[in-house]
Scaffold this motif. Structure first.
Motif, mmCIF file in Angstrom:
data_model
loop_
_atom_site.group_PDB
_atom_site.id
_atom_site.type_symbol
_atom_site.label_atom_id
_atom_site.label_comp_id
_atom_site.label_asym_id
_atom_site.label_seq_id
_atom_site.Cartn_x
_atom_site.Cartn_y
_atom_site.Cartn_z
ATOM 1 N N UNK A 143 0.838 -1.198 0.000
ATOM 2 C CA UNK A 143 0.000 0.000 0.000
ATOM 3 C C UNK A 143 0.877 1.255 0.000
ATOM 4 N N UNK A 144 2.173 1.087 0.278
ATOM 5 C CA UNK A 144 3.097 2.216 0.352
ATOM 6 C C UNK A 144 3.786 2.434 -0.994
ATOM 7 N N UNK A 145 2.992 2.890 -1.973
ATOM 8 C CA UNK A 145 3.527 3.150 -3.314
ATOM 9 C C UNK A 145 2.611 4.145 -4.017
ATOM 10 N N UNK A 146 3.136 4.829 -5.022
ATOM 11 C CA UNK A 146 2.347 5.859 -5.708
ATOM 12 C C UNK A 146 1.048 5.339 -6.335
ATOM 13 N N UNK A 147 1.053 4.140 -6.932
ATOM 14 C CA UNK A 147 -0.175 3.633 -7.552
ATOM 15 C C UNK A 147 -1.269 3.420 -6.514
ATOM 16 N N UNK A 148 -0.903 2.939 -5.342
ATOM 17 C CA UNK A 148 -1.883 2.754 -4.271
ATOM 18 C C UNK A 148 -2.417 4.113 -3.822
ATOM 19 N N UNK A 149 -1.531 5.076 -3.635
ATOM 20 C CA UNK A 149 -1.957 6.425 -3.234
ATOM 21 C C UNK A 149 -2.933 7.001 -4.254
ATOM 22 N N UNK A 150 -2.615 6.849 -5.538
ATOM 23 C CA UNK A 150 -3.443 7.398 -6.608
ATOM 24 C C UNK A 150 -4.839 6.768 -6.587
ATOM 25 N N UNK A 151 -4.906 5.446 -6.480
ATOM 26 C CA UNK A 151 -6.199 4.758 -6.449
ATOM 27 C C UNK A 151 -7.010 5.135 -5.211
ATOM 28 N N UNK A 152 -6.360 5.162 -4.049
ATOM 29 C CA UNK A 152 -7.068 5.493 -2.811
ATOM 30 C C UNK A 152 -7.550 6.944 -2.809
ATOM 31 N N UNK A 153 -6.778 7.854 -3.417
ATOM 32 C CA UNK A 153 -7.223 9.244 -3.542
ATOM 33 C C UNK A 153 -8.446 9.342 -4.449
ATOM 34 N N UNK A 154 -8.421 8.611 -5.554
ATOM 35 C CA UNK A 154 -9.583 8.596 -6.466
ATOM 36 C C UNK A 154 -10.815 8.066 -5.743
ATOM 37 N N UNK B 4 -11.969 8.021 4.586
ATOM 38 C CA UNK B 4 -10.583 7.922 5.078
ATOM 39 C C UNK B 4 -10.523 7.644 6.578
ATOM 40 N N UNK B 5 -11.480 8.172 7.339
ATOM 41 C CA UNK B 5 -11.448 8.002 8.793
ATOM 42 C C UNK B 5 -11.657 6.545 9.205
ATOM 43 N N UNK B 6 -12.242 5.745 8.305
ATOM 44 C CA UNK B 6 -12.516 4.338 8.620
ATOM 45 C C UNK B 6 -11.432 3.398 8.108
ATOM 46 N N UNK B 7 -10.333 3.959 7.642
ATOM 47 C CA UNK B 7 -9.283 3.111 7.061
ATOM 48 C C UNK B 7 -7.917 3.550 7.529
ATOM 49 N N UNK B 8 -7.156 2.616 8.073
ATOM 50 C CA UNK B 8 -5.794 2.877 8.523
ATOM 51 C C UNK B 8 -4.841 2.122 7.592
ATOM 52 N N UNK B 9 -4.127 2.836 6.716
ATOM 53 C CA UNK B 9 -3.205 2.149 5.797
ATOM 54 C C UNK B 9 -2.178 1.278 6.529
ATOM 55 N N UNK B 10 -1.770 1.684 7.728
ATOM 56 C CA UNK B 10 -0.793 0.900 8.477
ATOM 57 C C UNK B 10 -1.329 -0.484 8.839
ATOM 58 N N UNK B 11 -2.642 -0.613 8.938
ATOM 59 C CA UNK B 11 -3.242 -1.916 9.260
ATOM 60 C C UNK B 11 -2.960 -2.941 8.164
ATOM 61 N N UNK B 12 -2.631 -2.472 6.975
ATOM 62 C CA UNK B 12 -2.346 -3.384 5.864
ATOM 63 C C UNK B 12 -0.997 -4.089 6.029
ATOM 64 N N UNK B 13 -0.196 -3.631 6.994
ATOM 65 C CA UNK B 13 1.092 -4.264 7.276
ATOM 66 C C UNK B 13 0.956 -5.389 8.299
ATOM 67 N N UNK C 131 -2.711 -11.101 8.612
ATOM 68 C CA UNK C 131 -4.136 -11.292 8.387
ATOM 69 C C UNK C 131 -4.760 -10.234 7.512
ATOM 70 N N UNK C 132 -3.951 -9.302 7.014
ATOM 71 C CA UNK C 132 -4.436 -8.238 6.126
ATOM 72 C C UNK C 132 -3.942 -8.477 4.709
ATOM 73 N N UNK C 133 -4.591 -7.812 3.765
ATOM 74 C CA UNK C 133 -4.178 -7.917 2.360
ATOM 75 C C UNK C 133 -4.610 -6.654 1.641
ATOM 76 N N UNK C 134 -3.716 -6.073 0.846
ATOM 77 C CA UNK C 134 -4.033 -4.967 -0.049
ATOM 78 C C UNK C 134 -3.694 -5.420 -1.452
ATOM 79 N N UNK C 135 -4.632 -5.250 -2.380
ATOM 80 C CA UNK C 135 -4.429 -5.718 -3.752
ATOM 81 C C UNK C 135 -4.704 -4.598 -4.747
#
Length: 152
Positions: free
Chosen positions: A9-20, A34-43, A46-50
């Motif tokens: 999740x720590x990359x420009x493409x992820x930032x771009x998609x999440x901003x959109x 945004x308040x309901x999502x913590x990007x750090x939780x993806x680390x 038991x988590x997955x970001x695709x």
């Protein structure tokens, strides 16, 4: 052709998609989500970001899940560029497959009642209304949905 894979999740493409996604949600529901999502939780385990990518490797969609309670994953940040046929289904199927592989028996999510497109999409994918959970309890604008994984 759409290819979905687990990515950082720590990359420009992820930032771009999440901003959109946040911009789209803010326009549709009045909240970016945004308040309901913590990007750090993806680390966390038991988590997955695709990210879904097209034949030219351009980012066209994303989604994530995190542990919610034993055996249940929470689906987060589902997004597909408009006009892209099959992107959402590809992302959701990938995430469900990953969740099953990690031992989850069900996936829960929340979307806003005003988001009729999302509600129809999830209904087509077998998600049913469930009781509100977590911080969605008492939120009249929230619609919680769930799907129990069957089979192996």
């Amino acid at each position: 052709m759409i290819v979905v894979a687990q990515e950082s999740i720590q990359q420009p493409d992820a930032d771009w998609l999440l901003d959109r996604l946040s911009t789209t949600l803010a326009q549709l529901t009045g909240s970016s989500g945004r308040a309901s999502f913590d990007p750090d939780a993806m680390q966390q385990p038991g988590s997955c970001f695709a990210i879904a990518r097209d034949a030219q490797r351009r980012p066209v969609g994303c989604g994530a899940f995190r542990p919610l309670q034993p055996g249940i994953a929470e689906l987060k940040r589902m997004y597909a560029l408009s006009g892209g046929q099959g992107i959402g289904v590809a992302v959701l199927q990938f995430l469900e497959q990953q969740a099953r592989a990690q031992g989850y028996q069900a996936m829960w999510l929340e979307t806003r009642k005003v988001n009729q497109r999302a509600l129809a999409f999830y209904a087509r994918q077998g998600y049913q209304p469930i009781a509100p959970f977590g911080h969605y309890v008492g939120n009249e604008m929230a619609q919680c949905l769930g799907k129990v994984f069957t089979g192996s």
